[in-house]
Write an enzyme that holds these catalytic residues in place. Structure first.
Site, PDB file in Angstrom:
ATOM      1  N   GLU A 516       0.838  -1.213   0.000  1.00 12.14           N
ATOM      2  CA  GLU A 516       0.000   0.000   0.000  1.00 12.14           C
ATOM      3  C   GLU A 516       0.865   1.252   0.000  1.00 12.14           C
ATOM      4  O   GLU A 516       0.570   2.219  -0.705  1.00 12.14           O
ATOM      5  CB  GLU A 516      -0.965   0.000   1.198  1.00 12.14           C
ATOM      6  CG  GLU A 516      -1.935  -1.175   1.262  1.00 12.14           C
ATOM      7  CD  GLU A 516      -2.712  -1.449  -0.018  1.00 12.14           C
ATOM      8  OE1 GLU A 516      -2.839  -0.522  -0.848  1.00 12.14           O
ATOM      9  OE2 GLU A 516      -3.162  -2.597  -0.220  1.00 12.14           O
ATOM     10  N   ASP A 580       3.662  -4.652  -5.335  1.00 12.61           N
ATOM     11  CA  ASP A 580       4.079  -5.953  -4.786  1.00 12.61           C
ATOM     12  C   ASP A 580       5.592  -6.034  -4.648  1.00 12.61           C
ATOM     13  O   ASP A 580       6.114  -6.451  -3.609  1.00 12.61           O
ATOM     14  CB  ASP A 580       3.623  -7.098  -5.716  1.00 12.61           C
ATOM     15  CG  ASP A 580       2.164  -7.483  -5.491  1.00 12.61           C
ATOM     16  OD1 ASP A 580       1.583  -7.068  -4.470  1.00 12.61           O
ATOM     17  OD2 ASP A 580       1.606  -8.202  -6.347  1.00 12.61           O
TER      18      ASP A 580
END
Ligand SMILES: [Zn+2]
Length: 679
Positions: A516, A580
Site C-alpha cells: 500500500e 508488490d
C-alpha cells in the site's frame, strides 16, 4: 483469536440446520507447501504446491484463496451478529434494529417470492411513462436521475470525488458508465470466446426481459438492440489501462462547458432527480464519452432505451427479486463469467448485503466482538518499520537525483495511516429499514449512500473517512488522501497471526503494508504529491529513469500466460506489480532491521526454516490459490491485480535477498540474470 468459536456458537443457537464452520488458515501453513519442489526453480510450487489439493473450490465460490478463506471466517462472524439482531426483542439498539431487519428481510425468500416484481413497479412505471415519440427522449434526465439514485447503472456515471489538483476540495464528476458487460473491450474484441460471451449476454438480457413480462419475441429483439446501444457506449469509453491514468481522467470545467456537450439535455433536471446539490464546475473524467452517448441516444429508438433501462433495473435488483430472476442473473454473471456452479448460500449473500448497505453499523458490532485490538500496536510498529525502510531505500536508490529524493521523502513523511476501524462511526439514523421489505430496504440504502456521497460536494474533506468497511479482507492506498488503510478484517490469520514470529508476519501483512505504501510511488501514485494533489514533483530525467524501470516490470508480467491464450496485461497490472515488488523489498528490509534490534538469530530454524526463508514462504502464501479458469479470464481482462501465482513468483524473482535465503544460484529460474527493480 476467539473470533471463530464465538461466531460458530452464535450460529448454533439459531437452529439453522447444518452449519459450516470456517476456520482461518494459519500464518505459516506447512500443509500447503510442497517441500519436494525446488524453491529456486518455482517458488510458488514450493510454498503453495499442495494448496489446491487441500482446498478444492466449493461450488459456491469462483476460487479458493487466502482472501476467500478469511472472508468466509469473517462472514460467519457477521452471520452470528446478524441472526442475533434479526431475532428482534426489546433490547435492540436503533442500529441493531436496522442491521437485524435488513438481514431478516433479505433472508425472507418466501415473502420476496410472494411480492414478485411489485417492489420495482414504481420505477418500471417511470420508464414506461416516457412514451414513445421522439420528443419523449427529452423526459430522460429525471428518470435517469431516479434510477441512478436507486443504484441502477444507466447511461453514465455521476458522483463526488476529491479534486485531483486541489485535494482539499470535493467536486462533482461525470464519467462513462452504463455497460452490462465488464468493460468496453468485451463489446469490441473479436475472437470466438468474446463472441460467445456476447451471444450469452444477449440471451441473458432477453431472458431477464421475458421473466419481467416482455413477450419473448420482443425481448429477443430488445436484447439485440441493447447490445448495439451498449456497443456504441463502449466505443466512446476509455479502456481499463487508460482509466488508471489520472491525467486522462481529469478535466475540470464550468458546468456550462459540460452542458454544452449535451445538446437538448436538461442537466439540471437530472441533478435534481439524483439529489445533487447544484454544481458550478464538474470533472468530465472521460470527455470522449459524452458526445458518443448523445449520438447513441439520438440513434436509438425509444423502445430500445426503455428496454435498456428496464434490463439494468432488473439486473441491479435481481438479488431481492423472485428466484427465477435472481437465478438467471447469477447464471450469466456468476456461472458464465466466473465459472461458479452455485450461488453463495443466502446467509452469506445477505451478510454481505448488510455490510454493503450499513457497513459501519455492522462493523461497529463486529469490531467490539472480534477485533481484539492487540494487533493494533504491532501494526503500528510494522508500519513505522516499513516507512523507515522506505526512507533508507530512497537514500540508496542509484537512479534518482537528490532533488527528486527530497520530494519523495516529503511525500513519504506525509503518508497518514489508519488501522482497524473509523474513529467516528457513520450515522444511519435517517435510513429507514423494515423487516418485511427487502427490495425497499436496498433501494433506500442505495439512495442513502448516493445522497451521502453527493452531499460532500462543496464541503470540506473528512480525512477520517474510510472507503472500506471494518470486516473487509483488504487494504488500500488513497492517492488524494495520501493515506494507507488496513481494516480490522484483514488483521487476522493468515495475514496477521500473533502466534507466529516476526518473519511470518512481516512476510504476510508486512508485505501488504509495504504494498500500500509503494502505491504512493507507483506509475499512478507518483503523479500525486504529499498533499494528495496531481502535481509533477519529479525531474524529467528521473521520470524517464522511473519509466525505464516500470517498463521492465510491465514486460515481465506481460509475459505470463494466465489461461488459454490470455496473457497478463503488463500495463493494466503495472501499479499493483510495482507495489508488490516494492512492498516485498521494504517488508524484508524492515524485518531484518527488527530482528537486529531484538537480537534475533536469523539462522535459527523454526518448523525447519530460517527466518528469511519463513519470510518469503509467508509472502508467497498470501497468494496461494485455486481458481476456476473462467474466473481467471475475467480477472485478467479487467482487474489490475495479477493472478496469485504471478504475484508470488513475479515479485520474488526481483528480490535481492531471496537467492541467499534459499541458497539459489544466479541464473536459476527464480534468480534470473536480468531482474527488474523500481523501488
Ligand atoms: Zn494494490
Amino acid at each position: 483469536m476467539p473470533a471463530v468459536a464465538q461466531g460458530a456458537g452464535a450460529n448454533k443457537t439459531t437452529g439453522a440446520g447444518a452449519i459450516e464452520t470456517y476456520k482461518p488458515i494459519p500464518g505459516f501453513d506447512t500443509s500447503s507447501m510442497d517441500p519436494a519442489a525446488d524453491p529456486c526453480n518455482d517458488f510458488y510450487k514450493f510454498a503453495c504446491g499442495k494448496f489446491a489439493a487441500n482446498h478444492p473450490i466449493p461450488p459456491d465460490q469462483s476460487g479458493a484463496n487466502q482472501f476467500y478463506a478469511l472472508y468466509n471466517v469473517n462472514t460467519q462472524s457477521l452471520r452470528g451478529i446478524l441472526e442475533k439482531a434479526a431475532a428482534g426483542g426489546a433490547g435492540r439498539s436503533a442500529e441493531e434494529q436496522k442491521i437485524g431487519d435488513y438481514y431478516k428481510s433479505c433472508m425472507d425468500t418466501d415473502l420476496i417470492e410472494k411480492k414478485g416484481l411489485e417492489p420495482i413497479a414504481p420505477l418500471m412505471k417511470e420508464i414506461d411513462g416516457l412514451g414513445s415519440g421522439m420528443r419523449s427522449k427529452l423526459g430522460l434526465p429525471p428518470v435517469i436521475g431516479q434510477l441512478q439514485r436507486a443504484g441502477v447503472n444507466v447511461f453514465f456515471g455521476f458522483g463526488e470525488q476529491q479534486d485531483y489538483k486541489d485535494a482539499s476540495k470535493q467536486i462533482a464528476y461525470a464519467s462513462q458508465g452504463g455497460l452490462g458487460l465488464p468493460e468496453k473491450d468485451y463489446y469490441l474484441r473479436t475472437g470466438a470466446k468474446d463472441e460467445e460471451i456476447r451471444k450469452q449476454y444477449v440471451a441473458h438480457v432477453a431472458k431477464m426481459l421475458t421473466l419481467s413480462g416482455t413477450p419473448e419475441e420482443q425481448a429477443q429483439k430488445d436484447a439485440e438492440s441493447i447490445l448495439q446501444f451498449e456497443t456504441a457506449l463502449a466505443k466512446g469509453s476509455l479502456g481499463v489501462v487508460d482509466l488508471r491514468d489520472p491525467d486522462k481522467t481529469y478535466h475540470l470545467e464550468p458546468i456550462a462547458t459540460f452542458e454544452a456537450k449535451l445538446p437538448g439535455v436538461n442537466f439540471a433536471e437530472f441533478e435534481s432527480a439524483v439529489h445533487s446539490p447544484k454544481v458550478t464546475e464538474i470533472n468530465d473524467s472521460t470527455p470522449g464519452y459524452f458526445p458518443a452517448l448523445v449520438m447513441a441516444v439520438r440513434d436509438a429508438d425509444m423502445e430500445t432505451l426503455k428496454a435498456y433501462m428496464k434490463y439494468h433495473l432488473l439486473t441491479s435488483t435481481a438479488s431481492r427479486l423472485p428466484k427465477r430472476i435472481d437465478e438467471e442473473n447469477f447464471d450469466f454473471y456468476g456461472r458464465k463469467l466466473n465459472g461458479q456452479p452455485e450461488q453463495r448460500a443466502r446467509w452469506k449473500r445477505c451478510s454481505a448485503a448488510v455490510d454493503g448497505a450499513m457497513g459501519e453499523a455492522l462493523g461497529k458490532v463486529y469490531v467490539q466482538q472480534y477485533f481484539a485490538g492487540d494487533s493494533k500496536a504491532k501494526m503500528l510498529e510494522m508500519v513505522s518499520d516499513i516507512e523507515h525502510a522506505m526512507d533508507l531505500d530512497i537514500d540508496h536508490l542509484d537512479w534518482m537525483s537528490e532533488t527528486t529524493k527530497v520530494r519523495a521523502k516529503e511525500k513519504l513523511h506525509a503518508v497518514a495511516n489508519k488501522i482497524g476501524y473509523p474513529e467516528k462511526w457513520r450515522d444511519y439514523s435517517s435510513l429507514e429499514v423494515k423487516p418485511d421489505d427487502a427490495l425497499g430496504n436496498t433501494l433506500r440504502a442505495n439512495a442513502f449512500e448516493n445522497d451521502r456521497q453527493l452531499n460532500k460536494i462543496g464541503q470540506p474533506v473528512d480525512r477520517g473517512e474510510w472507503l472500506m468497511t471494518p470486516p473487509e479482507v483488504n487494504a488500500y492506498y488513497d492517492p488524494s488522501m495520501n493515506n494507507i488503510n488496513f481494516p480490522a478484517g484483514i488483521l487476522q490469520p493468515a495475514f496477521y497471526d500473533k502466534s507466529q514470529d516476526d518473519a511470518v508476519n512481516y512476510g504476510h501483512i508486512g508485505a501488504v503494508i509495504g504494498h500500500e505504501l509503494t502505491h504512493g510511488f507507483d506509475d499512478e501514485g507518483k503523479k500525486f504529491d504529499g498533499k494528495g494533489n496531481l502535481a509533477d514533483w519529479w525531474t524529467p530525467e528521473d521520470t524517464k529513469k522511473f519509466e525505464q524501470r516500470t517498463d521492465c516490470v510491465a514486460e515481465e508480467y506481460g509475459g505470463f500466460t494466465a489461461v488459454d491464450d490470455v496473457k497478463v496485461n503488463g500495463k493494466l497490472t503495472l501499479g499493483e506489480n510495482t507495489a508488490d515488488n516494492g512492498g516485498l523489498l521494504l517488508a524484508y528490509m524492515a524485518n531484518l532491521d527488527r530482528a537486529k534490534k531484538e537480537g534475533e538469530d536469523l539462522r535459527a530454524k523454526k518448523d525447519g526454516y530460517t527466518a528469511p526463508q519463513r519470510f518469503y514462504i509467508a509472502y508467497a502464501q498470501n497468494y496461494c490459490e485455486n481458481e476456476r479458469p473462467e474466473s481467471i479470464r475475467t480477472q485478467v481482462l479487467q482487474d489490475p491485480h495479477s493472478p496469485g501465482h504471478f504475484r508470488a513468483n513475479g515479485a520474488i524473482v526481483n528480490q535481492p535477498g531471496f537467492a541467499e535465503a534459499f541458497g539459489c544460484k544466479k541464473g536459476a529460474p527464480m534468480v534470473p540474470v536480468n531482474s527488474c527493480r523500481v523501488w
